[in-house]
Write an enzyme that holds these catalytic residues in place. Sequence first.
Site, short mmCIF file in Angstrom:
data_model
loop_
_atom_site.label_atom_id
_atom_site.label_comp_id
_atom_site.label_asym_id
_atom_site.label_seq_id
_atom_site.Cartn_x
_atom_site.Cartn_y
_atom_site.Cartn_z
N SER A 122 18.92 -66.43 113.15
CA SER A 122 18.39 -66.59 112.01
C SER A 122 17.38 -65.87 111.35
CB SER A 122 18.05 -68.12 111.92
OG SER A 122 18.13 -68.83 113.00
N HIS A 143 25.78 -66.35 110.07
CA HIS A 143 24.72 -67.27 110.45
C HIS A 143 25.24 -68.40 110.04
CE1 HIS A 143 20.72 -69.23 109.04
NE2 HIS A 143 20.73 -69.26 110.44
N GLU A 155 26.43 -67.54 106.60
CA GLU A 155 25.92 -66.71 105.47
C GLU A 155 26.41 -65.34 106.65
OE1 GLU A 155 21.63 -67.74 103.79
OE2 GLU A 155 21.85 -67.74 105.91
N ASN A 194 17.36 -69.73 103.76
CA ASN A 194 15.93 -69.94 104.19
C ASN A 194 14.82 -69.36 103.30
OD1 ASN A 194 16.57 -71.52 106.30
ND2 ASN A 194 16.73 -69.97 107.85
P1 NAD Z 1 19.83 -72.65 122.81
O1 NAD Z 1 18.51 -72.30 123.42
O2 NAD Z 1 20.14 -74.06 122.46
O3 NAD Z 1 20.96 -71.97 123.41
C1 NAD Z 1 20.87 -70.47 123.89
C2 NAD Z 1 21.81 -70.31 124.97
O4 NAD Z 1 21.97 -69.04 125.38
C3 NAD Z 1 21.29 -71.06 126.28
O5 NAD Z 1 22.23 -71.86 126.81
C4 NAD Z 1 20.78 -69.90 127.18
O6 NAD Z 1 21.05 -70.12 128.33
C5 NAD Z 1 22.08 -68.87 126.51
N1 NAD Z 1 21.95 -67.32 126.96
C6 NAD Z 1 20.58 -66.80 127.17
N2 NAD Z 1 20.96 -65.60 127.51
C7 NAD Z 1 22.29 -65.22 127.44
C8 NAD Z 1 23.03 -64.25 127.57
N3 NAD Z 1 22.64 -63.12 128.04
N4 NAD Z 1 24.53 -64.35 127.42
C9 NAD Z 1 24.85 -65.45 127.06
N5 NAD Z 1 24.09 -66.59 126.89
C10 NAD Z 1 22.79 -66.42 127.00
O7 NAD Z 1 19.68 -71.80 121.10
P2 NAD Z 1 20.40 -72.20 119.90
O8 NAD Z 1 19.62 -73.21 119.00
O9 NAD Z 1 21.66 -72.30 120.06
O10 NAD Z 1 20.21 -70.72 119.13
C11 NAD Z 1 21.07 -69.66 119.45
C12 NAD Z 1 20.85 -68.66 118.28
O11 NAD Z 1 21.39 -69.31 116.85
C13 NAD Z 1 19.54 -68.14 118.16
O12 NAD Z 1 19.60 -66.72 117.71
C14 NAD Z 1 18.90 -69.09 116.80
O13 NAD Z 1 17.98 -68.27 116.08
C15 NAD Z 1 20.30 -69.12 116.14
N6 NAD Z 1 20.23 -70.45 115.16
C16 NAD Z 1 20.08 -71.62 115.37
C17 NAD Z 1 19.98 -72.45 114.69
C18 NAD Z 1 19.76 -73.94 115.15
O14 NAD Z 1 19.10 -74.75 114.33
N7 NAD Z 1 19.25 -74.23 116.50
C19 NAD Z 1 20.54 -72.44 113.43
C20 NAD Z 1 20.76 -71.36 113.38
C21 NAD Z 1 20.78 -70.08 113.89
#
Ligand code: NAD
Length: 649
Positions: A122, A143, A155, A194
């Site tokens: 994001s 995104h 996005e 955002n």
């Molecule tokens: P999260 O922490 O819930 O999940 C991330 C997962 O990735 C974890 O389970 C972790 O174990 C795993 N991980 C770590 N290293 C890894 C690897 N090398 N290969 C595969 N998996 C691995 O995070 P999230 O909230 O799901 O966010 C993930 C991405 O999405 C981030 O870049 C975040 O900025 C983006 N994002 C999040 C949101 C939100 O609201 N949570 C919204 C849009 C975008």
Amino acid sequence: MVVDTIERVAVLGAGSMGHGIAEVAALGGYDVTLRDVEADLVRDGYEQIEWSLGKLEEKGALDESAEAVLDRVDTATELDAAVHDADLVIEAAPENMELKREIFGDLDEFAPADAILATNTSSLSITEISEATDRPGQVVGTHFFNPPVKMDLVEVVYGDHTDDATAEAAAAFAEACDKTPIFVRKDVNGFVVNNVLVPFMEEAAWMLSADETTIRETDAAMVFRGGYPMGPFELADFTGIDIGYHARKEAGREVPPVWEEKVEAGHYGKKSGKGYYDHEDGDGVDYEHGQGEAFDTLRIEARMVNEAAKLVGNDVATPEEIDVGMRLGGGFAEGVCRMGDKRGLDAVLEKLETLYAEKGADRYEPADYLRELVEAGHTGEAAGEGFYDYSHGGPYHYVDHEVDDDGVLRVTFQREERLNAFNEDMLNEVDRLLRETDPEDVACVTFEGAGDKAFSAGADLTAFPTAEPRDMMDVDDVFRTVYEFDRPTLAKIDGYCLGAGFELALACDLRVATEDATFGTPEIDLGVIPGGGATQRLVRLVGEVRTKELVLRGNHIGAEQAADWGIINRAVPAEEFDDVVAEYVDDLVSGPPVALKVAKKVINDGQDASLETALNLESQGFGLLVSTDDMLEGVTAFRDDREPEFEGE
Ligand code: NAD
């Protein structure tokens, strides 16, 4: 070169976003491998998908069994196993540049050479991530919004090296998953949504920090007067004050002192029990109507419009894309460019200039593009041009329309995010579309709602508190335009058909619905009565007893009951719906145009006349038709036992 067709998708990271994206891809028909670093993490993600699919199945929202969808999801803990045959890899690992670069570096080794490599980041730079691979042209941002299964927007973000073919394939994938993609054509921090949404919360926080407002005053004003779905402080409590704080800090931007205080105190919002409101020991969000009367809503809006102007001026996104983004990703009732055009871009510019002069902070510096628009006299809707060109009535934001090869004008209410509820713009667009359509150019008109949840769930309630009573009195114009249109009209009803949606359907000549459609006039529960003709059209259709039952009690009825009562022509099973509608449309398309027009008119006009006058109307119509070429053709075809070919003369 990137792949021609995407069949296999790998999702890296089974956390909040990853498991949701994997579910969305499986629902879109793709084979998906979900990968996380530990077996129990990937199992958790898989179980969440299973749970969520079960819920969707329970609600009847799936076309196939939950099990069939789940069958398309595989799991892995090894990167090689997850991506070796993937056409598209979507990375959803934690928001950390070093980690993401490492993952993308590894993808070079393990993913097929033509695979598309996407990241769900994001706030990180797509360009920087792409440069960890030796195929940066194949790297793109996708995104998704949280939760991916519910949020319709994606996005599609270009890095500096992203090829058009890559971005287009990513957008096509999002569409195939029933999502709406918008392109973010440059790698700007915060992308589109955002960038425009953060000032909504941030400007309110600056005002609070300077004692220029209170929490409840701001939230009440933005919700009850501005028509926003949540107040800025309420929204910050729901999204987490720490999230905005860290994202802004990392981007090197100044943050309001009150954010600093809240984060230091651990008051992040709802998730920590306290934020701006006390969600634990207090009443939670407790602002009330009337508390925000003195608040200047334009101050917050001007900052959002300014951010939108920067994006348009820098060719990051078009006004249409920004507005779709804010509606679907920000939950706004209308887009920010459209809002700016309504408020007047000159007023927006003046507000920013005054604040800039007073406070000297960069955040108020007007965007060059905003200045250019105002200098060119393009100050918005009243001037005929602003972000949008209104010289020919303006773009259609909420109504999709096309005339197909048979001459059927197909109108789709395009506001799925609000169950196709009518706001003023949407009503005006339907009205304008029919007024601008020459009936000679079309055979008939069909109306339907986007998605499968609603034809239209009614009037958009967020517009009510802000509307002028005088404007509300005019709403019946559009229903009249539909009722009086010179060609047959048909409402194609799936899902909710309530309030204003029901009234629009009643203004049509024919109504065909799926068996699970529901009908009703719930206005009485809001302290009003139907204002688009339901009381009068319904009473003429089904009599006083049933009209009063519906209008006074405000209850919904099912499609079969509606068919029983004679409110709709047919209630059919979902799988037969399109075929039955097509049969109706075929008859209208192949029918004699002039006779159809006259039939509709004498039936409509005759209802309110005495029988004598009505019969006279009918015989005049009949007399008119007897001399037409179409009648001659009809009679000849009947005699020759062939299908007639009417010319409309
Ligand atoms: P999260 O922490 O819930 O999940 C991330 C997962 O990735 C974890 O389970 C972790 O174990 C795993 N991980 C770590 N290293 C890894 C690897 N090398 N290969 C595969 N998996 C691995 O995070 P999230 O909230 O799901 O966010 C993930 C991405 O999405 C981030 O870049 C975040 O900025 C983006 N994002 C999040 C949101 C939100 O609201 N949570 C919204 C849009 C975008």
